[in-house]
Design a protein around this motif. Structure first.
Motif, PDB file in Angstrom:
ATOM      1  N   UNK A  67      14.951  22.277 -56.091  1.00 49.02           N
ATOM      2  CA  UNK A  67      14.707  23.461 -54.776  1.00 49.02           C
ATOM      3  C   UNK A  67      13.834  24.560 -55.399  1.00 49.02           C
ATOM      4  N   UNK A  68      13.329  24.361 -56.017  1.00 54.13           N
ATOM      5  CA  UNK A  68      12.253  24.945 -56.248  1.00 54.13           C
ATOM      6  C   UNK A  68      10.726  25.476 -55.485  1.00 54.13           C
ATOM      7  N   UNK A  69      11.123  24.434 -54.866  1.00 56.42           N
ATOM      8  CA  UNK A  69       9.636  25.122 -52.979  1.00 56.42           C
ATOM      9  C   UNK A  69      10.701  24.558 -51.869  1.00 56.42           C
ATOM     10  N   UNK A  70      10.248  25.118 -51.150  1.00 60.74           N
ATOM     11  CA  UNK A  70      10.137  24.558 -49.530  1.00 60.74           C
ATOM     12  C   UNK A  70       8.909  24.090 -49.097  1.00 60.74           C
ATOM     13  N   UNK A  71       9.925  21.654 -49.150  1.00 61.65           N
ATOM     14  CA  UNK A  71       8.698  21.507 -49.144  1.00 61.65           C
ATOM     15  C   UNK A  71       9.848  20.169 -48.209  1.00 61.65           C
ATOM     16  N   UNK A  72      10.067  20.484 -47.335  1.00 56.26           N
ATOM     17  CA  UNK A  72      11.093  19.365 -46.770  1.00 56.26           C
ATOM     18  C   UNK A  72      10.220  18.437 -46.397  1.00 56.26           C
ATOM     19  N   UNK A  73       8.757  18.766 -46.171  1.00 54.43           N
ATOM     20  CA  UNK A  73       7.736  18.537 -45.044  1.00 54.43           C
ATOM     21  C   UNK A  73       7.631  17.045 -45.632  1.00 54.43           C
ATOM     22  N   UNK A  74       7.736  17.016 -47.568  1.00 53.73           N
ATOM     23  CA  UNK A  74       7.151  16.147 -47.595  1.00 53.73           C
ATOM     24  C   UNK A  74       8.280  14.438 -47.543  1.00 53.73           C
ATOM     25  N   UNK A  75       9.434  14.646 -46.900  1.00 52.48           N
ATOM     26  CA  UNK A  75      10.323  13.738 -46.914  1.00 52.48           C
ATOM     27  C   UNK A  75      10.258  13.928 -45.501  1.00 52.48           C
ATOM     28  N   UNK A  76       9.623  14.507 -43.880  1.00 57.07           N
ATOM     29  CA  UNK A  76      10.106  14.846 -43.047  1.00 57.07           C
ATOM     30  C   UNK A  76       8.682  13.842 -42.534  1.00 57.07           C
ATOM     31  N   UNK A  77       7.634  14.196 -42.586  1.00 53.49           N
ATOM     32  CA  UNK A  77       6.366  13.318 -42.607  1.00 53.49           C
ATOM     33  C   UNK A  77       6.014  12.021 -42.998  1.00 53.49           C
ATOM     34  N   UNK A  78       5.293  11.666 -41.848  1.00 53.39           N
ATOM     35  CA  UNK A  78       4.895  10.935 -41.801  1.00 53.39           C
ATOM     36  C   UNK A  78       3.793  10.209 -42.292  1.00 53.39           C
TER      37      UNK A  78
END
Length: 386
Positions: free
Chosen positions: A195-206
């Motif tokens: 949880x050290x970064x706000x990297x939700x985009x790594x999951x949801x980006x196509x």
């Protein structure tokens, strides 16, 4: 009865006993060696059943090596001073020792009370029904404060509903079980399990990925929690010994133990991602009703506020003094320090300190690759015997 026990092991052939010397001492030595091999095999098999930790710096992969270094030491009581994932305490449980587990983080002590317990606290089907009954809630703390940070909007709503429902459970053992399953599910749905970064985009980006597990990331929280539930259920056993779980500053534990195992936070140059920053979201889940008052609004990821005791162990300037004082405090016990080569203080400094305070010192090393480390690291086990 000893002979029957040995004969029941697949490692022993009928002609083993005929090949033993007539010398009584040699017979006893041979039988004892067979018993030790049988015990080792059982512990190696038990280690394989320990749950995945998904925790940076976990010693789970090193447990067979740690066991090989500790198995010939004579001890009954043990302090696991920086208990973390409970992996090493589980090893001590398999070795049938009296264990005192300690960790300053609440999510770790909750997990330890679950993993080190002797009996599953509820029926699996009842626990599964509870998990399936969780409903998402609108406009609560996680949804309002962590939008587009770690999880999707729908997942944040579900997490709010989950923690509120779990906190309503009266049976504390069952409540801790649900929390542990929730912690692990949260880690599984995070890139790098952190949880050290706000990297939700790594999951949801196509996009094409060369890392991570998209299938797991996209698996629902309830399904992940139920899979973890089964893992915990298969883990439980009673070693017939005393097990305590504490959440103290390790320097304030004054009881005498036969062996003290220390796996402190490593201090290395250029790395500011401390343990709280990596897992602050889990600490927040443990204190849901007070979470809002504990977050640092200046950080993008809204890190859970640290404490003085945690900050002291992160202080590079005084870390060596704190570590050496702790080791010296237990110089009348066997002290086992788990460390690594690229940390402060150096292994040379630590080894010299051990040699000054213990009559016998053993240093063992193990080369280990870590998925998040840019360079190879060497794990070190330093054992001081009084």
């Amino acid at each position: 009865m000893k002979i029957n026990l040995l004969e029941n092991t697949s490692e022993v052939k009928d002609n083993v006993f005929y090949s033993i010397s007539n010398n009584l001492d040699q017979q006893i030595k041979s039988v004892n060696n067979l018993k030790d091999n049988y015990k080792d095999k059982n512990i190696y098999q038990k280690i394989k059943t320990f749950p995945k930790t998904r925790y940076y710096g976990s010693k789970k992969r090193l447990l067979p090596w740690i066991y090989d270094n500790l198995k010939d030491l004579e001890f009954n009581t043990v302090l696991d001073g920086f208990g973390g994932t409970s992996s090493v305490s589980l090893l001590f449980k398999a070795m049938e020792k009296d264990i005192t587990y300690n960790d300053i983080f609440k999510w770790n002590t909750i997990s330890a009370k679950v993993l080190l317990d002797n009996k599953f606290p509820t029926k699996v089907i009842k626990a599964e029904e509870f998990i399936d009954s969780i409903e998402p809630l609108e406009n609560n703390f996680i949804y309002n404060n962590y939008k587009n940070v770690f999880y999707t909007d729908d997942e944040n709503k579900w997490l709010d509903g989950a923690i509120i429902k779990i906190n309503s459970v009266k049976n504390q053992k069952v409540k801790r079980l649900y929390l542990y399953c929730l912690f692990q599910a949260c880690l599984m749905k995070r890139p790098f399990n952190l949880f050290h970064r706000a990297n939700l985009n790594l999951r949801i980006n196509n996009v094409e990925r060369q890392f991570g597990n998209l299938t797991t990331w996209n698996t629902s929280f309830p399904k992940l929690m139920k899979s973890i539930l089964i893992d915990v259920h298969s883990l439980m056993w009673d070693n017939g010994k005393n097990i305590k779980v504490l959440s103290n500053n390790v320097q304030n534990i004054n009881k005498k133990f036969d062996l003290v195992y220390l796996d402190p936070p490593y201090v290395a140059d250029g790395n500011n991602d401390n343990y709280l920053k990596r897992y602050h979201f889990l600490e927040g889940l443990c204190n849901y009703e007070k979470w809002e008052d504990k977050i640092n609004e200046k950080t993008k990821i809204k890190v859970y506020e640290s404490t003085d005791e945690i900050r002291k162990w992160e202080d590079k300037k005084n870390f060596k003094k704190r570590l050496f004082n702790l080791i010296k405090k237990h110089k009348d016990s066997i002290v086992v320090l788990s460390y690594m080569t690229n940390a402060i203080p150096s292994i040379t400094e630590i080894s010299k300190f051990f040699e000054e305070h213990f009559s016998q010192v053993t240093v063992s090393t193990y080369n280990l690759n870590h998925a998040l480390a840019k360079t190879k690291r060497t794990e070190v086990l330093i054992i001081g015997e009084p």
